[in-house]
Design an enzyme around this catalytic site. Structure first.
Site, PDB file in Angstrom:
ATOM      1  N   MET A   1       4.556  -0.456   7.146  1.00  0.00           N
ATOM      2  CA  MET A   1       3.660   0.404   7.630  1.00  0.00           C
ATOM      3  C   MET A   1       3.620   1.886   7.660  1.00  0.00           C
ATOM      4  SD  MET A   1       2.974  -2.128  11.110  1.00  0.00           S
ATOM      5  CE  MET A   1       4.671  -2.333  11.450  1.00  0.00           C
ATOM      6  N   GLN A  54       6.905  -0.239  -1.927  1.00  0.00           N
ATOM      7  CA  GLN A  54       5.657  -0.619  -2.434  1.00  0.00           C
ATOM      8  C   GLN A  54       4.966   0.518  -3.049  1.00  0.00           C
ATOM      9  OE1 GLN A  54       2.331  -0.869   0.700  1.00  0.00           O
ATOM     10  NE2 GLN A  54       2.377  -2.976   0.124  1.00  0.00           N
ATOM     11  N   CYS A  84      -4.456  -1.992   1.337  1.00  0.00           N
ATOM     12  CA  CYS A  84      -4.704  -0.992   2.515  1.00  0.00           C
ATOM     13  C   CYS A  84      -6.431  -0.592   2.593  1.00  0.00           C
ATOM     14  CB  CYS A  84      -4.230   0.270   1.855  1.00  0.00           C
ATOM     15  SG  CYS A  84      -4.292   1.702   2.878  1.00  0.00           S
ATOM     16  N   ASN A 184       0.962 -13.231   6.518  1.00  0.00           N
ATOM     17  CA  ASN A 184       1.157 -11.973   7.281  1.00  0.00           C
ATOM     18  C   ASN A 184       0.095 -11.958   8.303  1.00  0.00           C
ATOM     19  OD1 ASN A 184       0.011  -8.685   6.884  1.00  0.00           O
ATOM     20  ND2 ASN A 184       1.704  -9.165   8.124  1.00  0.00           N
ATOM     21  N   GLY A 185       0.089 -11.617   9.445  1.00  0.00           N
ATOM     22  CA  GLY A 185      -1.117 -11.352  10.133  1.00  0.00           C
ATOM     23  C   GLY A 185      -1.122 -12.145  11.698  1.00  0.00           C
ATOM     24  N   ASP A 186      -0.892 -10.964  12.697  1.00  0.00           N
ATOM     25  CA  ASP A 186      -1.049 -11.655  13.982  1.00  0.00           C
ATOM     26  C   ASP A 186       0.257 -12.341  14.688  1.00  0.00           C
ATOM     27  OD1 ASP A 186      -3.556 -10.308  14.043  1.00  0.00           O
ATOM     28  OD2 ASP A 186      -4.527 -12.142  14.241  1.00  0.00           O
TER      29      ASP A 186
END
Ligand SMILES: Cc1cc2nc3c(=O)[nH]c(=O)nc-3n(C[C@H](O)[C@H](O)[C@H](O)COP(=O)(O)O)c2cc1C
Length: 290
Positions: A1, A54, A84, A184-186
């Site tokens: 991030m 990345q 992104c 990925n996610g939550d």
């Protein structure tokens, strides 16, 4: 991030039990043109390995040259950011905008793949918006261009970070390719991670925001308070050892503010932490209230 998962935070995550780590997004052109600020983003500590770096960009040759340099600097894998959603990034045709141009994405992946020997991975979203959910198509293109693994954050670019992450899109990508898929996610707990693996069949889980103020999420067990305190002190020590005093102060405030979540009167403590004029005062504001 971006502006968060720098070397100190990643190393603490690793020490808590995280598997392979990924850097924040690094502008390929900045790296190739020798920007000191960009080079700083690519800095990592040897104990962080295995680590993927990345890249963010849209020009195949620039991305390939940046990937070569990252490989030469010891990156264990290079990851291409195709997710992104930030306006100033997608307006340059980078990040999630690459998903709108499958042929262009294929050319980028082919060019970067040829440039390096280490694994090439890609991080995608569900698609651009709910009319163009093309994660499976992009994942298949990536596979056919020799990409070694894919991470899927299933929200579309239009969704940004709102609403629940539609995990069924991760499952469709898992069903659509043979290379490993990271979901990925939550994911906010180990139970969430297990639920994602059960629901999607993904080979691994990537955790972003769930690790903020809680790198012990990677431990997979309840962490006692004194151990949390030790981890926080370790993180603060690494921040002070890694950055110039100004950057260190910003990083200390940011991370200690996250570490207040769950404390009684967290909002008041956060205000004190943000208002503190020096690293010593930040430290005092946090630990007095811990
Ligand atoms: C402040 C912030 C910065 C981010 N920067 C990046 C980035 O540099 N590269 C990337 O692949 N994803 C980035 N993401 C997206 C996360 O990696 C992740 O896909 C998203 O937050 C959803 O997962 P989570 O629910 O585990 O946070 C960022 C997210 C946030 C909130």
């Amino acid at each position: 991030m971006a502006a968060i998962t720098n070397a100190p935070f990643r190393l603490v995550a690793r020490e808590c039990g995280a598997g392979p780590l990924t850097s924040e997004e690094i502008d390929a052109r900045g790296l190739v043109e020798g920007s000191a600020r960009t080079a700083e983003l690519a800095r990592y500590l040897p104990e962080e390995r295995p680590i993927a770096m990345q890249l963010l960009g849209s020009d195949p040759d620039v991305l390939a040259e940046a990937a070569r340099r990252l490989e030469a600097a010891g990156a264990d894998a290079v990851d291409l950011n195709m997710g992104c959603p930030v306006a100033k990034i997608v307006s340059k045709g980078q990040g999630a905008a690459l998903m709108r141009d499958p042929l262009g994405a294929a050319l980028i992946l082919r060019t970067v793949r040829k440039a390096i020997r280490v694994p090439l991975t890609v991080k995608i979203r569900g698609g651009w918006d709910d009319r163009t959910v093309n994660a499976v198509e992009i994942a298949r293109i990536a596979e056919s261009e020799g990409v070694n693994a894919i991470t899927v954050h299933p929200r579309t670019r239009a969704q940004q970070f709102s609403g629940l992450a539609p995990w069924e899109i991760i499952a469709s990508v898992v069903g659509g390719v043979r290379i490993p898929v990271t979901g990925n996610g939550d994911v906010r707990s180990h139970d969430d991670a297990r639920a994602m693996i059960r629901a999607t069949g993904c080979a691994a889980v990537m955790i972003g925001r769930g690790a903020l103020g809680a790198p012990w999420i990677f431990a997979g067990r309840a962490i006692p308070r004194d151990e949390k305190a030790r981890i926080i002190r370790r993180h603060c020590g690494l921040i002070q050892a890694s950055f110039d005093p100004r950057t260190a102060l910003v990083q200390l405030k940011k991370h200690l503010a996250w570490y207040t979540s769950g404390l009684p009167c967290a909002a008041r403590i956060r205000a004190e932490v943000f208002g503190a004029p020096s690293a010593a005062a930040v430290d005092d504001a946090f630990w007095r209230n811990w």
